[in-house]
Write a protein that holds these residues in place. Structure first.
Motif, PDB file in Angstrom:
ATOM      1  N   VAL A  87     -15.503   9.652  20.937  1.00 42.22           N
ATOM      2  CA  VAL A  87     -14.881   8.378  20.665  1.00 42.22           C
ATOM      3  C   VAL A  87     -14.485   7.816  19.388  1.00 42.22           C
ATOM      4  O   VAL A  87     -15.465   8.167  18.458  1.00 42.22           O
ATOM      5  CB  VAL A  87     -15.679   7.170  21.650  1.00 42.22           C
ATOM      6  N   THR A  88     -14.004   6.741  19.120  1.00 38.18           N
ATOM      7  CA  THR A  88     -13.835   6.173  17.866  1.00 38.18           C
ATOM      8  C   THR A  88     -13.923   4.721  17.807  1.00 38.18           C
ATOM      9  O   THR A  88     -13.281   4.091  18.636  1.00 38.18           O
ATOM     10  CB  THR A  88     -12.553   6.259  16.900  1.00 38.18           C
ATOM     11  N   VAL A  89     -15.002   4.147  17.255  1.00 41.35           N
ATOM     12  CA  VAL A  89     -15.313   2.861  17.639  1.00 41.35           C
ATOM     13  C   VAL A  89     -14.697   1.877  16.309  1.00 41.35           C
ATOM     14  O   VAL A  89     -15.051   2.217  15.127  1.00 41.35           O
ATOM     15  CB  VAL A  89     -16.955   2.406  17.452  1.00 41.35           C
ATOM     16  N   VAL A  90     -13.863   1.076  16.605  1.00 36.12           N
ATOM     17  CA  VAL A  90     -13.172   0.172  15.479  1.00 36.12           C
ATOM     18  C   VAL A  90     -13.649  -1.139  15.522  1.00 36.12           C
ATOM     19  O   VAL A  90     -13.591  -1.966  16.643  1.00 36.12           O
ATOM     20  CB  VAL A  90     -11.725   0.444  15.769  1.00 36.12           C
ATOM     21  N   THR A  91     -13.976  -1.602  14.424  1.00 36.38           N
ATOM     22  CA  THR A  91     -14.259  -3.206  14.004  1.00 36.38           C
ATOM     23  C   THR A  91     -13.156  -3.594  13.059  1.00 36.38           C
ATOM     24  O   THR A  91     -12.801  -2.825  12.214  1.00 36.38           O
ATOM     25  CB  THR A  91     -15.779  -3.000  13.698  1.00 36.38           C
ATOM     26  N   PRO A  92     -13.301  -4.853  12.895  1.00 34.04           N
ATOM     27  CA  PRO A  92     -12.229  -5.417  12.007  1.00 34.04           C
ATOM     28  C   PRO A  92     -12.881  -5.784  10.692  1.00 34.04           C
ATOM     29  O   PRO A  92     -13.926  -6.285  10.288  1.00 34.04           O
ATOM     30  CB  PRO A  92     -11.875  -6.813  12.879  1.00 34.04           C
ATOM     31  N   LEU A  93     -11.965  -5.623   9.714  1.00 29.18           N
ATOM     32  CA  LEU A  93     -12.215  -6.131   8.401  1.00 29.18           C
ATOM     33  C   LEU A  93     -11.525  -7.381   8.174  1.00 29.18           C
ATOM     34  O   LEU A  93     -10.541  -7.953   8.728  1.00 29.18           O
ATOM     35  CB  LEU A  93     -11.265  -5.224   7.468  1.00 29.18           C
ATOM     36  N   ARG A  94     -12.444  -8.041   7.283  1.00 35.58           N
ATOM     37  CA  ARG A  94     -11.987  -9.774   7.233  1.00 35.58           C
ATOM     38  C   ARG A  94     -12.083  -9.779   5.461  1.00 35.58           C
ATOM     39  O   ARG A  94     -12.986  -9.124   5.195  1.00 35.58           O
ATOM     40  CB  ARG A  94     -13.074 -10.501   7.725  1.00 35.58           C
ATOM     41  N   VAL A 133      -7.473  -5.616   7.225  1.00 33.09           N
ATOM     42  CA  VAL A 133      -7.280  -6.917   7.011  1.00 33.09           C
ATOM     43  C   VAL A 133      -5.936  -7.542   7.491  1.00 33.09           C
ATOM     44  O   VAL A 133      -5.733  -8.659   8.133  1.00 33.09           O
ATOM     45  CB  VAL A 133      -7.439  -7.430   5.517  1.00 33.09           C
ATOM     46  N   SER A 134      -4.982  -6.799   7.478  1.00 35.46           N
ATOM     47  CA  SER A 134      -3.502  -7.139   7.918  1.00 35.46           C
ATOM     48  C   SER A 134      -3.349  -7.207   9.255  1.00 35.46           C
ATOM     49  O   SER A 134      -2.513  -7.649   9.977  1.00 35.46           O
ATOM     50  CB  SER A 134      -2.438  -6.239   7.191  1.00 35.46           C
ATOM     51  N   GLY A 135      -4.136  -6.498   9.947  1.00 34.16           N
ATOM     52  CA  GLY A 135      -4.105  -6.374  11.508  1.00 34.16           C
ATOM     53  C   GLY A 135      -3.770  -5.017  11.883  1.00 34.16           C
ATOM     54  O   GLY A 135      -3.747  -4.986  13.204  1.00 34.16           O
ATOM     55  N   GLU A 136      -3.413  -4.198  10.956  1.00 31.87           N
ATOM     56  CA  GLU A 136      -2.748  -2.909  11.253  1.00 31.87           C
ATOM     57  C   GLU A 136      -3.782  -1.936  11.800  1.00 31.87           C
ATOM     58  O   GLU A 136      -4.853  -2.236  11.387  1.00 31.87           O
ATOM     59  CB  GLU A 136      -2.171  -2.333  10.063  1.00 31.87           C
ATOM     60  N   ILE A 137      -3.490  -1.385  13.058  1.00 30.90           N
ATOM     61  CA  ILE A 137      -4.328  -0.309  13.516  1.00 30.90           C
ATOM     62  C   ILE A 137      -3.478   0.601  14.477  1.00 30.90           C
ATOM     63  O   ILE A 137      -2.369  -0.155  15.215  1.00 30.90           O
ATOM     64  CB  ILE A 137      -5.489  -0.715  14.658  1.00 30.90           C
ATOM     65  N   ASP A 138      -3.703   1.719  14.385  1.00 30.42           N
ATOM     66  CA  ASP A 138      -2.871   2.733  15.452  1.00 30.42           C
ATOM     67  C   ASP A 138      -3.756   2.878  16.521  1.00 30.42           C
ATOM     68  O   ASP A 138      -4.909   3.562  16.606  1.00 30.42           O
ATOM     69  CB  ASP A 138      -2.702   4.028  14.824  1.00 30.42           C
ATOM     70  N   VAL A 147     -13.279  -3.315  19.101  1.00 28.21           N
ATOM     71  CA  VAL A 147     -13.873  -4.554  18.894  1.00 28.21           C
ATOM     72  C   VAL A 147     -13.056  -5.570  18.072  1.00 28.21           C
ATOM     73  O   VAL A 147     -13.257  -5.576  16.821  1.00 28.21           O
ATOM     74  CB  VAL A 147     -15.260  -4.691  18.450  1.00 28.21           C
ATOM     75  N   CYS A 148     -12.118  -6.391  18.565  1.00 31.58           N
ATOM     76  CA  CYS A 148     -11.178  -6.974  17.649  1.00 31.58           C
ATOM     77  C   CYS A 148     -10.211  -8.091  18.714  1.00 31.58           C
ATOM     78  O   CYS A 148      -9.768  -7.488  19.711  1.00 31.58           O
ATOM     79  CB  CYS A 148     -10.155  -6.276  16.988  1.00 31.58           C
ATOM     80  N   GLY A 149     -10.101  -9.272  18.560  1.00 31.73           N
ATOM     81  CA  GLY A 149      -9.634 -10.289  19.161  1.00 31.73           C
ATOM     82  C   GLY A 149      -8.181 -10.447  18.684  1.00 31.73           C
ATOM     83  O   GLY A 149      -7.548  -9.772  17.908  1.00 31.73           O
ATOM     84  N   PRO A 150      -7.162 -11.319  19.628  1.00 28.56           N
ATOM     85  CA  PRO A 150      -5.893 -11.114  19.232  1.00 28.56           C
ATOM     86  C   PRO A 150      -5.466 -11.936  18.059  1.00 28.56           C
ATOM     87  O   PRO A 150      -4.408 -11.552  17.533  1.00 28.56           O
ATOM     88  CB  PRO A 150      -5.243 -12.132  20.529  1.00 28.56           C
ATOM     89  N   GLY A 151      -6.472 -12.889  17.610  1.00 32.69           N
ATOM     90  CA  GLY A 151      -6.025 -13.545  16.215  1.00 32.69           C
ATOM     91  C   GLY A 151      -6.163 -12.877  15.165  1.00 32.69           C
ATOM     92  O   GLY A 151      -5.637 -13.380  14.248  1.00 32.69           O
ATOM     93  N   MET A 152      -6.990 -11.563  14.879  1.00 28.95           N
ATOM     94  CA  MET A 152      -6.979 -10.940  13.974  1.00 28.95           C
ATOM     95  C   MET A 152      -5.977  -9.648  13.753  1.00 28.95           C
ATOM     96  O   MET A 152      -5.818  -9.188  12.778  1.00 28.95           O
ATOM     97  CB  MET A 152      -8.421 -10.518  13.752  1.00 28.95           C
ATOM     98  N   SER A 153      -5.015  -9.443  14.777  1.00 30.97           N
ATOM     99  CA  SER A 153      -4.313  -8.178  14.887  1.00 30.97           C
ATOM    100  C   SER A 153      -3.145  -8.366  15.745  1.00 30.97           C
ATOM    101  O   SER A 153      -3.329  -8.762  17.027  1.00 30.97           O
ATOM    102  CB  SER A 153      -5.128  -7.031  15.340  1.00 30.97           C
TER     103      SER A 153
END
Length: 283
Positions: A87-94, A133-138, A147-153
């Protein structure tokens, strides 16, 4: 000797051979782990259906002692709730304006680390990543826990939009909220409404990847304390969650009371049922 092993042993370049052997060993270990998990799951399922271990052993052509060993050792079946093999655990950059560089919020960092530890405890190989930070994620990758909400991506916003029951709302000038379309209930974070209180709402769901070739386990809170609460639920009650939804697409909402000084969860409970999406779309 398998074709793959023959291919590897025929490599002349020693450095390429070393890389290929290392990769193959890692892949093989993941496969062994998942086979052991599946074997234990089959024994548990048969026993739950009313068969004794002696009956299972007789029908499978194994000893009763071996069946007992399989039942109580090896990776637990509920680990498949998180993923298979790796698994890959992904968190958002701010963006931190003072430091002038991307950072990870402390609560998100804690959520990510706890998810990694949980996955490792079930024999899964673990790596980590970030939503930019741009919200980009594959999202079209195997074994993603995000772990990321809709407001950041925007990508995550589109992913959440596939949920047939639960949705995110953010009317202009108003705070984010989560909505249960089945009941019409709307949930706000305690920090966003009066009287203010240390309470948040988290989302947990398994949603289809954009390419349709797998799933993404999505976690988010209206604020970061909500995400921590969802992770707390997973670490404390994964077996029950897996028993209800298995590896199907689903979603639910989580009520989180937290320590306002640390964001650490103090009380966590489900706000709604575990909605199975295949049942919702056919209802």
């Amino acid at each position: 000797m398998s074709d793959e092993l023959q291919r590897i042993t025929a490599i002349d370049d020693p450095y390429l051979l070393l890389r290929e052997v290392t990769k193959r060993l890692a892949d093989a270990q993941q496969e062994v782990t998942e086979l052991a998990r599946l074997r234990r799951r089959v024994v548990q399922d048969l026993h739950a259906q009313g068969l004794s271990y002696a009956q299972i052993a007789e029908k499978a052509g194994l000893s009763r002692g071996r069946i007992h060993q399989i039942r109580h050792t090896g990776p637990a079946p509920e680990g498949s709730f998180l993923g298979a093999g790796a698994v890959t655990v992904v968190t958002p950059l701010r963006w931190d304006a003072e430091k002038k560089r991307p950072v990870v919020a402390m609560a998100d960092m804690n959520s990510g680390k706890r998810l990694e530890e949980l996955a490792k405890s079930y024999g899964l190989a673990v790596s980590s990543g970030h939503v930019q930070v741009s919200g980009e994620i594959d999202l079209n990758r195997d074994g993603l826990i995000v772990v990321c909400g809709p407001g950041m991506s925007e990508a995550m916003k589109d992913l959440y939009a596939q949920d047939p029951v639960l949705g995110w709302e953010h009317p202009e000038g108003e705070p984010w909220a989560l909505v249960d379309r089945r009941t019409g209930a709307k949930y706000n974070a305690g920090a966003d409404i009066e009287p203010r209180r240390p309470h948040d709402v988290g989302y947990l769901g398994r949603l289809p990847r954009p390419d349709g070739n797998g799933s993404v386990l999505a976690i988010a809170g209206i604020h970061t304390a909500g995400s921590l609460g969802v992770v707390h639920l997973l670490t404390s009650d994964l077996n029950s969650l897996w028993g209800q939804v298995g590896e199907r697409h689903f979603s639910t909402l989580v009520s989180v009371d937290y320590d306002p000084e640390t964001d650490e969860p103090q009380s966590v409970e489900l706000l709604c049922p575990l909605y199975l999406h295949d049942e919702e779309t056919t209802a």
